[in-house]
Design an enzyme around this catalytic site. Structure first.
Site, PDB file in Angstrom:
ATOM      1  N   GLU A 282       0.814  -1.221   0.000  1.00 27.25           N
ATOM      2  CA  GLU A 282       0.000   0.000   0.000  1.00 27.25           C
ATOM      3  C   GLU A 282       0.842   1.263   0.000  1.00 27.25           C
ATOM      4  O   GLU A 282       0.799   2.049   0.944  1.00 27.25           O
ATOM      5  CB  GLU A 282      -0.834   0.047   1.287  1.00 27.25           C
ATOM      6  CG  GLU A 282      -2.056  -0.777   1.278  1.00 27.25           C
ATOM      7  CD  GLU A 282      -2.740  -0.752   2.635  1.00 27.25           C
ATOM      8  OE1 GLU A 282      -3.781  -1.390   2.754  1.00 27.25           O
ATOM      9  OE2 GLU A 282      -2.240  -0.119   3.576  1.00 27.25           O
ATOM     10  N   PRO A 283       1.618   1.485  -1.027  1.00 28.46           N
ATOM     11  CA  PRO A 283       2.481   2.662  -1.007  1.00 28.46           C
ATOM     12  C   PRO A 283       1.720   3.940  -1.349  1.00 28.46           C
ATOM     13  O   PRO A 283       0.852   3.949  -2.218  1.00 28.46           O
ATOM     14  CB  PRO A 283       3.486   2.359  -2.117  1.00 28.46           C
ATOM     15  CG  PRO A 283       2.721   1.509  -3.075  1.00 28.46           C
ATOM     16  CD  PRO A 283       1.754   0.701  -2.262  1.00 28.46           C
ATOM     17  N   GLY A 284       2.037   4.997  -0.637  1.00 31.82           N
ATOM     18  CA  GLY A 284       1.544   6.322  -1.008  1.00 31.82           C
ATOM     19  C   GLY A 284       2.736   7.120  -1.497  1.00 31.82           C
ATOM     20  O   GLY A 284       2.940   7.360  -2.685  1.00 31.82           O
ATOM     21  N   CYS A 352       1.790  33.596  10.155  1.00 34.19           N
ATOM     22  CA  CYS A 352       2.205  34.360  11.337  1.00 34.19           C
ATOM     23  C   CYS A 352       2.495  33.467  12.528  1.00 34.19           C
ATOM     24  O   CYS A 352       1.813  33.527  13.554  1.00 34.19           O
ATOM     25  CB  CYS A 352       1.143  35.404  11.659  1.00 34.19           C
ATOM     26  SG  CYS A 352       1.137  36.632  10.355  1.00 34.19           S
TER      27      CYS A 352
END
Ligand code: LLP
Length: 428
Positions: A282-284, A352
């Protein structure tokens, strides 16, 4: 300077991304701008697919859509034959919209609500349950034909404590004894087909922890098989394959990695009588990280008694990883690729907060207002984690391919800051 990899190119000191000049993209579409290379995604997919198929016949690649859920990215992977790892009903709906059939989607959610379970049964995607609670609530609604259980393999790994998803301190997955109970319950309820799953964490470059976790996963599978009589249709080992970010990081040697992993997998599945299940990953990050570049323009150069700051138009609203995890991203000056690194800068954004920096004490060429920076390795968890903080509209995304370019997500405007809002009636 960071070595440029395909499809990034240095043409006379100017950055090109698969044949398109970064300067031209910035001029035409403004900044901050995410640029995604189609070719790189396809190359990454095919390299991984080959490394897996070389070692085993039954493989599946589930793309972890959380890394980058742009529809064009999903479409590219759909045409390659990928499956989808979805973690929310929103990701399921994007995948369906792209054209992935339900059978090619695996839902791995955590803290899942009942209405979400209903949505999953209605859409017929495969559910990978994360707790006995989720399992019981799912079964009380409808009994699916196919079901998977995410187990905690007791060993985690990852680039930062936030992204280690197994082991003692992890909220994810079901521990061994509960896993046996989960399969027994599901089988008794009438579930016919099964998978088993783990995910150790994100962004590891070593095979050792992964092998330990896989040993544990397969031991649990063996017990489930023996004690509950479950045959596994697939064994999913999760994602987490790392990519190099820092100059000293080594690339993952896929041949070595999956040589080792699949040898073990084949040995143990045979030894444990588990038959020939699909081996799923399941690579992202691995598929999309180095396919994405974030272009950001320099608007401010400021020198204090202690520091040289370069102010750009992308802050942690656009790319949160450096602030959130202390992550290192390579940064190049897109219009000065041939200039020597002779200054040390903090590259800071427009948000900021003092934590708003893309890089600290970074050696760079001399930078001037109007220069264009390219933050590399921004294709995974870049746009996906961006926000409207400080009421800044989100960046646009452009897909490039062999000299062609197209906006695949338009830049937000002030109108988008108003979406869904109204002033309470009694205040008007
Ligand atoms: N499968 C499951 C169940 C996951 O939870 C994840 C990531 C993946 C697959 C894909 O992991 P990958 O191959 O992309 O490492 N935002 C963090 C990463 C969080 C990953 C969460 N889960 C970052 O920017 O590093």
């Amino acid at each position: 300077m960071h070595a440029l990899r395909e499809p990034l190119e240095n043409r006379n000191g100017e950055l090109y991304i698969d044949g398109v000049a970064a300067a031209e993209l910035a001029a035409r579409f403004d900044t901050p701008l995410y640029v995604i290379s189609e070719r790189r995604i396809r190359d990454n997919y095919n390299r991984l697919s080959k490394a897996l198929s070389r070692n085993y016949e039954k493989i599946r690649i589930y793309y972890a859509a959380k890394a980058n859920s742009n529809l064009s990215v999903l479409k590219i992977l759909e045409t390659e034959g990928a499956y989808i790892d979805a973690v929310s009903p929103g990701e399921v709906s994007l995948a369906l919209k792209t054209g992935f059939p339900a059978e090619r989607i695996l839902f791995t959610g955590t803290s899942v609500r009942n209405d979400e379970l209903k949505f999953l049964s209605d859409t017929n995607v495969t559910v990978n349950v994360d707790s006995l609670s989720q399992l019981n609530r799912l079964l009380s609604r409808a009994v699916p034909d196919l079901l998977s259980v995410r187990v905690n393999p007791e060993v985690g790994a990852g680039h930062h404590s936030h992204v280690i998803t197994a082991g003692k301190h992890s909220k994810f997955g079901v521990w061994e004894e509960n896993a046996i109970e989960a399969y027994a319950t599901a089988k008794k309820a009438g579930v016919k087909r099964f998978g088993i799953h783990m995910h150790v964490g994100s962004g590891f470059l070593d095979v050792e922890p992964f092998v330990l976790a896989l040993e544990k996963l397969l031991t649990i599978a063996k017990r489930v098989h023996e004690q509950v009589g479950v045959e596994f249709e697939f064994i999913d080992v999760g994602g987490g394959l790392g990519v190099p970010y820092k100059p000293e990081d080594k690339e993952l040697d896929l041949t070595l990695f999956f040589g080792t992993v699949l040898n073990l997998f084949k040995r143990r599945t045979a030894e444990y009588g588990l038959g020939k299940p699909f081996f799923c990953v399941e690579p992202g990050r691995y598929l999309v990280c180095d396919a994405g570049v974030l272009l950001t323009a320099v608007n401010t150069a400021k020198t204090t008694p202690f520091k040289k700051f370069i102010g750009v138009d992308a802050g942690f609203n656009t790319l949160v990883r450096p602030t959130m995890y202390g992550s290192y991203h390579p940064i190049v000056v897109a219009n000065k690729l041939n200039s020597p690194e002779e200054e040390t800068y903090d590259i800071v954004g427009p948000i900021c907060e003092s934590g708003d920096a893309l890089a600290r004490d970074r050696r760079m060429p001399k930078i001037a207002e109007g220069d264009l920076l390219a933050v590399l390795n921004a294709g995974a968890y870049g746009f996906a984690m961006s926000s409207q903080y400080n009421a800044r509209p989100r960046a646009a995304e452009v897909l490039v391919k062999n000299g062609e370019r197209m906006v695949v997500r338009k830049r937000e405007t002030f109108e988008d800051l108003l979406t869904g809002q109204q002033v309470a009636e009694w205040l008007r």
